[in-house]
Design a protein around this motif. Structure first.
Motif, PDB file in Angstrom:
ATOM      1  N   ASP A 102       0.843  -1.193   0.000  1.00 12.32           N
ATOM      2  CA  ASP A 102       0.000   0.000   0.000  1.00 12.32           C
ATOM      3  C   ASP A 102       0.879   1.243   0.000  1.00 12.32           C
ATOM      4  O   ASP A 102       1.646   1.476   0.929  1.00 12.32           O
ATOM      5  CB  ASP A 102      -0.915   0.000   1.224  1.00 12.32           C
ATOM      6  N   ALA A 103       0.763   2.040  -1.039  1.00 14.01           N
ATOM      7  CA  ALA A 103       1.614   3.233  -1.157  1.00 14.01           C
ATOM      8  C   ALA A 103       1.095   4.406  -0.345  1.00 14.01           C
ATOM      9  O   ALA A 103       1.830   5.342  -0.054  1.00 14.01           O
ATOM     10  CB  ALA A 103       1.719   3.645  -2.621  1.00 14.01           C
ATOM     11  N   GLY A 104      -0.174   4.396   0.026  1.00 16.99           N
ATOM     12  CA  GLY A 104      -0.757   5.581   0.635  1.00 16.99           C
ATOM     13  C   GLY A 104      -1.091   6.611  -0.428  1.00 16.99           C
ATOM     14  O   GLY A 104      -0.955   6.365  -1.632  1.00 16.99           O
ATOM     15  N   GLU A 105      -1.534   7.759   0.004  1.00 16.76           N
ATOM     16  CA  GLU A 105      -1.936   8.793  -0.947  1.00 16.76           C
ATOM     17  C   GLU A 105      -0.724   9.463  -1.588  1.00 16.76           C
ATOM     18  O   GLU A 105       0.309   9.646  -0.943  1.00 16.76           O
ATOM     19  CB  GLU A 105      -2.790   9.856  -0.252  1.00 16.76           C
ATOM     20  N   ARG A 106      -0.878   9.811  -2.849  1.00 17.53           N
ATOM     21  CA  ARG A 106       0.169  10.554  -3.556  1.00 17.53           C
ATOM     22  C   ARG A 106       0.383  11.897  -2.855  1.00 17.53           C
ATOM     23  O   ARG A 106      -0.583  12.600  -2.542  1.00 17.53           O
ATOM     24  CB  ARG A 106      -0.265  10.773  -5.005  1.00 17.53           C
ATOM     25  N   PRO A 107       1.637  12.266  -2.580  1.00 19.18           N
ATOM     26  CA  PRO A 107       1.892  13.535  -1.892  1.00 19.18           C
ATOM     27  C   PRO A 107       1.318  14.729  -2.667  1.00 19.18           C
ATOM     28  O   PRO A 107       1.316  14.741  -3.902  1.00 19.18           O
ATOM     29  CB  PRO A 107       3.423  13.612  -1.839  1.00 19.18           C
ATOM     30  N   MET A 108       0.852  15.698  -1.928  1.00 23.53           N
ATOM     31  CA  MET A 108       0.276  16.888  -2.545  1.00 23.53           C
ATOM     32  C   MET A 108       1.317  17.610  -3.406  1.00 23.53           C
ATOM     33  O   MET A 108       2.477  17.756  -3.003  1.00 23.53           O
ATOM     34  CB  MET A 108      -0.238  17.833  -1.455  1.00 23.53           C
ATOM     35  N   ASN A 109       0.919  18.008  -4.591  1.00 22.29           N
ATOM     36  CA  ASN A 109       1.763  18.745  -5.537  1.00 22.29           C
ATOM     37  C   ASN A 109       2.950  17.933  -6.055  1.00 22.29           C
ATOM     38  O   ASN A 109       3.905  18.510  -6.598  1.00 22.29           O
ATOM     39  CB  ASN A 109       2.271  20.057  -4.914  1.00 22.29           C
ATOM     40  N   VAL A 159      12.350  17.137   1.738  1.00 23.98           N
ATOM     41  CA  VAL A 159      11.140  16.843   2.507  1.00 23.98           C
ATOM     42  C   VAL A 159      11.420  16.630   3.984  1.00 23.98           C
ATOM     43  O   VAL A 159      10.590  16.911   4.833  1.00 23.98           O
ATOM     44  CB  VAL A 159      10.430  15.605   1.913  1.00 23.98           C
ATOM     45  N   GLY A 160      12.605  16.138   4.335  1.00 23.91           N
ATOM     46  CA  GLY A 160      12.889  15.817   5.722  1.00 23.91           C
ATOM     47  C   GLY A 160      12.336  14.457   6.107  1.00 23.91           C
ATOM     48  O   GLY A 160      12.032  13.624   5.256  1.00 23.91           O
ATOM     49  N   LYS A 161      12.188  14.245   7.417  1.00 16.56           N
ATOM     50  CA  LYS A 161      11.702  12.964   7.918  1.00 16.56           C
ATOM     51  C   LYS A 161      10.207  12.826   7.670  1.00 16.56           C
ATOM     52  O   LYS A 161       9.436  13.764   7.871  1.00 16.56           O
ATOM     53  CB  LYS A 161      11.992  12.847   9.422  1.00 16.56           C
ATOM     54  N   VAL A 162       9.784  11.657   7.220  1.00 10.24           N
ATOM     55  CA  VAL A 162       8.371  11.373   6.976  1.00 10.24           C
ATOM     56  C   VAL A 162       7.996  10.075   7.678  1.00 10.24           C
ATOM     57  O   VAL A 162       8.856   9.247   7.986  1.00 10.24           O
ATOM     58  CB  VAL A 162       8.069  11.252   5.463  1.00 10.24           C
ATOM     59  N   ASP A 163       6.705   9.892   7.951  1.00 11.47           N
ATOM     60  CA  ASP A 163       6.248   8.654   8.581  1.00 11.47           C
ATOM     61  C   ASP A 163       6.492   7.455   7.677  1.00 11.47           C
ATOM     62  O   ASP A 163       6.788   6.358   8.144  1.00 11.47           O
ATOM     63  CB  ASP A 163       4.767   8.746   8.931  1.00 11.47           C
ATOM     64  N   SER A 164       6.346   7.670   6.385  1.00  8.23           N
ATOM     65  CA  SER A 164       6.594   6.603   5.411  1.00  8.23           C
ATOM     66  C   SER A 164       7.120   7.217   4.122  1.00  8.23           C
ATOM     67  O   SER A 164       6.601   8.233   3.650  1.00  8.23           O
ATOM     68  CB  SER A 164       5.300   5.829   5.113  1.00  8.23           C
ATOM     69  N   VAL A 165       8.149   6.587   3.548  1.00 10.71           N
ATOM     70  CA  VAL A 165       8.697   7.066   2.281  1.00 10.71           C
ATOM     71  C   VAL A 165       7.861   6.589   1.099  1.00 10.71           C
ATOM     72  O   VAL A 165       8.031   7.085  -0.025  1.00 10.71           O
ATOM     73  CB  VAL A 165      10.155   6.593   2.079  1.00 10.71           C
ATOM     74  N   LEU A 166       6.963   5.636   1.323  1.00 15.15           N
ATOM     75  CA  LEU A 166       6.281   4.974   0.208  1.00 15.15           C
ATOM     76  C   LEU A 166       5.484   5.906  -0.699  1.00 15.15           C
ATOM     77  O   LEU A 166       5.504   5.726  -1.921  1.00 15.15           O
ATOM     78  CB  LEU A 166       5.385   3.848   0.727  1.00 15.15           C
ATOM     79  N   PRO A 167       4.750   6.891  -0.179  1.00 13.30           N
ATOM     80  CA  PRO A 167       4.033   7.782  -1.098  1.00 13.30           C
ATOM     81  C   PRO A 167       4.959   8.481  -2.098  1.00 13.30           C
ATOM     82  O   PRO A 167       4.563   8.754  -3.228  1.00 13.30           O
ATOM     83  CB  PRO A 167       3.368   8.789  -0.159  1.00 13.30           C
ATOM     84  N   TYR A 168       6.181   8.770  -1.683  1.00  9.24           N
ATOM     85  CA  TYR A 168       7.163   9.388  -2.584  1.00  9.24           C
ATOM     86  C   TYR A 168       7.829   8.342  -3.459  1.00  9.24           C
ATOM     87  O   TYR A 168       7.910   8.495  -4.685  1.00  9.24           O
ATOM     88  CB  TYR A 168       8.222  10.146  -1.768  1.00  9.24           C
TER      89      TYR A 168
END
Length: 403
Positions: free
Chosen positions: A216-223, A287-296
């Protein structure tokens, strides 16, 4: 068998390769032994109550050394939690030894043993009968010494040399007093085997990924914009990742923009906003630290692994392959993973070749798909949790036979 696993690095969700290694090691070991876990990281650095509950589901007991519990409850500054003050290390040592005796532990497994030398040495002296595994994520001396050519300051070069030689001595010593030293690749294993006459005590315990986590990639990052390249890791000043990013920015990026003017560059990871704060380019997103890299990662066109000094094997390659994203890496970036340039990855050590490979993958979608799918099959075959379970079983059976 009763196994006590302890590590100074532990987190959920995993923010990077070191944390991911520990998480997957615990998952695998829980399948093959009675696993007890003592965290030498606080609940706060672990990821809070949710993370604590996650780890409690993957062992029979999960507790903290008194040092980090004290610091957490008294809200002492975070940087003190990881201090190597001898008084606090002695308390950790006594606590772990008491736990071993009270719970009749058969094996103590040191996650990130290559940064736990003093603790391992002291516990082995006090409890010589305990079976001890030094679990390594890399050859730490190589990690340190490979940075010398990339440091310009002569004084700092000497400090790096001193630190690297100290780690070499520690490696020679723990390989002898530990019952097993693990390596993440055959490359690392060969290094450790050169340090001992008993080659059998060097065992593979690979970096792997839980493929279920990449569905599951999650939602595509905004913009988020394509076409794009993607670089992820843990960034500190003058670290391998900082140098890698600078190399791309200084030697690759402008040439790439000339060929693909609308290209975008996403840089993800803890510390990236600090070490790369001077970068001012609308086409580059730090972007810095994210909860999950998968959306990117799952929306990227090409994943980059432009490392020139490091050791171990790269989760960057495993994760990109799991997501079927084609990869361009340096030779060292792909060290220890049996990839083949042109078949399941593209390898380049010179800037012009690196640019050419990125362009080929972005412009030739069918070629990119084939490269990515080939790498995905390799990772599914050799670098899943089941592979780690099998390697862990071999290690435990080896120790049983020695008794």
């Amino acid at each position: 068998m009763k196994v006590l696993f302890t590590s100074p690095i532990i987190e959920h969700p995993a923010a990077g390769g070191p944390q991911l290694r520990i998480e997957n090691s615990i998952k695998a070991l829980n399948e093959i032994c009675e696993l007890h876990v003592i965290s030498r990281a606080s609940r706060r650095s672990l990821g809070g109550i949710k993370a604590e509950k996650f780890y409690k589901r993957h062992c029979v007991n999960f507790i903290y050394v008194p040092r980090v519990k004290f610091f957490f409850e008294n809200k002492v500054l975070r940087d003190m939690e990881f201090g190597f003050n001898k008084k606090f290390l002695d308390k950790d040592e006594d606590f772990i030894i008491n736990y071993i005796k009270q719970n009749k532990i058969d094996i103590i497994w040191f996650g990130y043993g290559n940064i736990s030398y003093e603790l391992m040495k002291n516990i082995k002296k006090k409890v010589p009968q305990i079976k001890m595994i030094c679990d390594t994520d890399s050859v730490w001396s190589r990690f340190v010494l490979r940075g010398i050519p990339y440091e310009k300051d002569i004084h700092k070069k000497k400090l790096i040399e001193k630190e690297g030689r100290k780690k070499e001595q520690e490696e020679k010593e723990w390989v002898e007093f530990c019952d097993v030293t693990t390596a993440v690749s055959k490359v690392d294993a060969e290094y450790y085997k050169e340090l001992t006459e008993d080659k059998n005590k060097i065992k593979l315990f690979s970096n792997v990924i839980d493929l279920r986590n990449y569905e599951d990639a999650g939602e595509r990052p905004m913009n988020f914009q394509n076409p794009c390249i993607y670089l992820a890791g843990t960034f500190e000043p003058n670290s391998p990742m900082d140098k890698a990013a600078r190399w791309v920015l200084d030697n690759v990026w402008d040439k790439l923009k000339e060929i693909i003017p609308d290209i975008r560059f996403y840089i993800i990871g803890n510390g990236s906003k600090n070490t790369l704060s001077d970068i001012n380019d609308e086409a580059i997103s730090i972007v810095g630290k994210v909860d999950s890299v998968l959306p990117y990662l799952k929306n990227a066109d090409v994943a980059l692994v432009p490392l020139f000094f490091e050791s171990g094997t790269r989760f960057k390659i495993l994760e990109a392959a799991a997501c079927k994203i084609p990869i361009v890496s340096t030779t060292l970036g792909a060290e220890g993973i049996p990839v083949e340039s042109g078949q399941n990855i593209l390898i380049a050590d010179e800037a012009d070749d690196f640019v050419e490979n990125i362009v080929k993958l972005i412009k030739d979608k069918e070629f990119a798909r084939i490269i990515a799918e080939n790498c995905n099959r390799l990772i599914e075959d050799k670098y899943g949790i089941q592979n780690l379970i099998e390697e862990g079983n071999l290690i435990l059976r080896y120790i049983e036979k020695k008794e």
